[in-house]
Design an enzyme around this catalytic site. Structure first.
Site, mmCIF file in Angstrom:
data_model
loop_
_atom_site.group_PDB
_atom_site.id
_atom_site.type_symbol
_atom_site.label_atom_id
_atom_site.label_comp_id
_atom_site.label_asym_id
_atom_site.label_seq_id
_atom_site.Cartn_x
_atom_site.Cartn_y
_atom_site.Cartn_z
ATOM 1 N N LYS A 11 0.823 -1.210 0.000
ATOM 2 C CA LYS A 11 0.000 0.000 0.000
ATOM 3 C C LYS A 11 0.859 1.263 0.000
ATOM 4 C CE LYS A 11 -3.128 -2.023 3.363
ATOM 5 N NZ LYS A 11 -4.243 -1.761 4.323
ATOM 6 N N TYR A 51 -12.763 -3.113 -0.927
ATOM 7 C CA TYR A 51 -13.081 -3.009 0.505
ATOM 8 C C TYR A 51 -14.591 -2.978 0.758
ATOM 9 C CZ TYR A 51 -8.179 -2.221 1.728
ATOM 10 O OH TYR A 51 -6.829 -2.361 1.932
ATOM 11 N N ASN A 123 -0.690 0.117 7.982
ATOM 12 C CA ASN A 123 -0.396 -1.316 8.162
ATOM 13 C C ASN A 123 0.184 -1.955 6.896
ATOM 14 O OD1 ASN A 123 -2.696 -1.669 6.680
ATOM 15 N ND2 ASN A 123 -3.841 -2.761 8.246
ATOM 16 N N HIS A 126 -1.844 -5.319 2.071
ATOM 17 C CA HIS A 126 -3.055 -6.126 2.073
ATOM 18 C C HIS A 126 -2.678 -7.564 1.768
ATOM 19 C CE1 HIS A 126 -7.036 -7.653 1.143
ATOM 20 N NE2 HIS A 126 -6.477 -8.238 0.094
ATOM 21 N N GLU A 137 -10.666 -11.185 -5.214
ATOM 22 C CA GLU A 137 -9.724 -10.065 -5.301
ATOM 23 C C GLU A 137 -8.798 -10.186 -6.511
ATOM 24 O OE1 GLU A 137 -9.535 -9.492 -0.433
ATOM 25 O OE2 GLU A 137 -7.791 -10.242 -1.490
#
Ligand code: IDP
Ligand code: MG
Length: 160
Positions: A11, A51, A123, A126, A137
């Site tokens: 990310k 999401y 974080n 993913h 996905e």
């Protein structure tokens, strides 16, 4: 151990902090096969679909901004499809729990993830949670011709 496929997204918060190489070298140690890899800018539509299970959460809008790189001034992410024995569980283990402060200190999120003083959750990556999500996905993020071999059932053109 059955082979699984999983989607990994590095990310914008990780890219902003120069952590892509670190993350990839941890993942590489799992010895998984790389079936797909690319750099891309994330559209709002892609972020919303990816999401969609979180659309009712108060942080949903921030999450869309985050994955699109709007919080970090990085307009792209790196996406990977990895395959191998228990790939989903093993990638999630290296990734660590969602919240960096609750993640195993030796995991990626536990060791280099953080909460910023603005309250953003950095974080870093993913990783798909289960086989059904991984299939969904991968079909969302990769066209069949971007994968070295087929790993998900072909989508009908109407769903693209
Ligand atoms: P996961 O990434 O560990 O699978 P999910 O619950 O699927 O966690 O949430 C997806 C993403 O949404 C997280 O990685 C994180 O970026 C963001 N997120 C989840 N919970 C929160 C929260 O409480 N505040 C802010 N962002 C969150
Ligand atoms: Mg998740």
């Amino acid at each position: 151990m059955a082979d699984q496929v999983t989607l990994v997204i590095i990310k914008p918060d990780a890219l902003r902090r120069g952590l892509a190489g670190h993350i990839l070298s941890r993942l590489e140690q799992l010895g998984l096969e790389m079936v797909g890899a690319k750099v891309l800018s994330v559209s709002r539509a892609l972020a919303e679909e990816h999401y969609r299970h979180l659309r009712d959460k108060p942080f949903f809008e921030e999450l869309l901004q985050h994955v699109q790189g709007k919080l970090h001034g990085v307009g792209y992410v790196l996406a990977f499809v990895l395959s191998g024995p228990e790939a989903i569980r093993r990638v999630r283990e290296v990734t660590g729990a969602t919240h960096p402060e609750q993640a195993d200190p030796l995991s990626l999120r536990g060791s280099v993830g953080r909460m910023t003083t603005q309250g953003w959750m950095e974080n870093l990556l993913h990783a798909s949670e289960n086989e059904a999500e991984a299939r969904r996905e991968i079909a969302l993020w990769f066209r069949p011709d971007e994968l070295r071999r087929p790993v998900v059932p072909r989508r009908s053109p109407a769903r693209r």
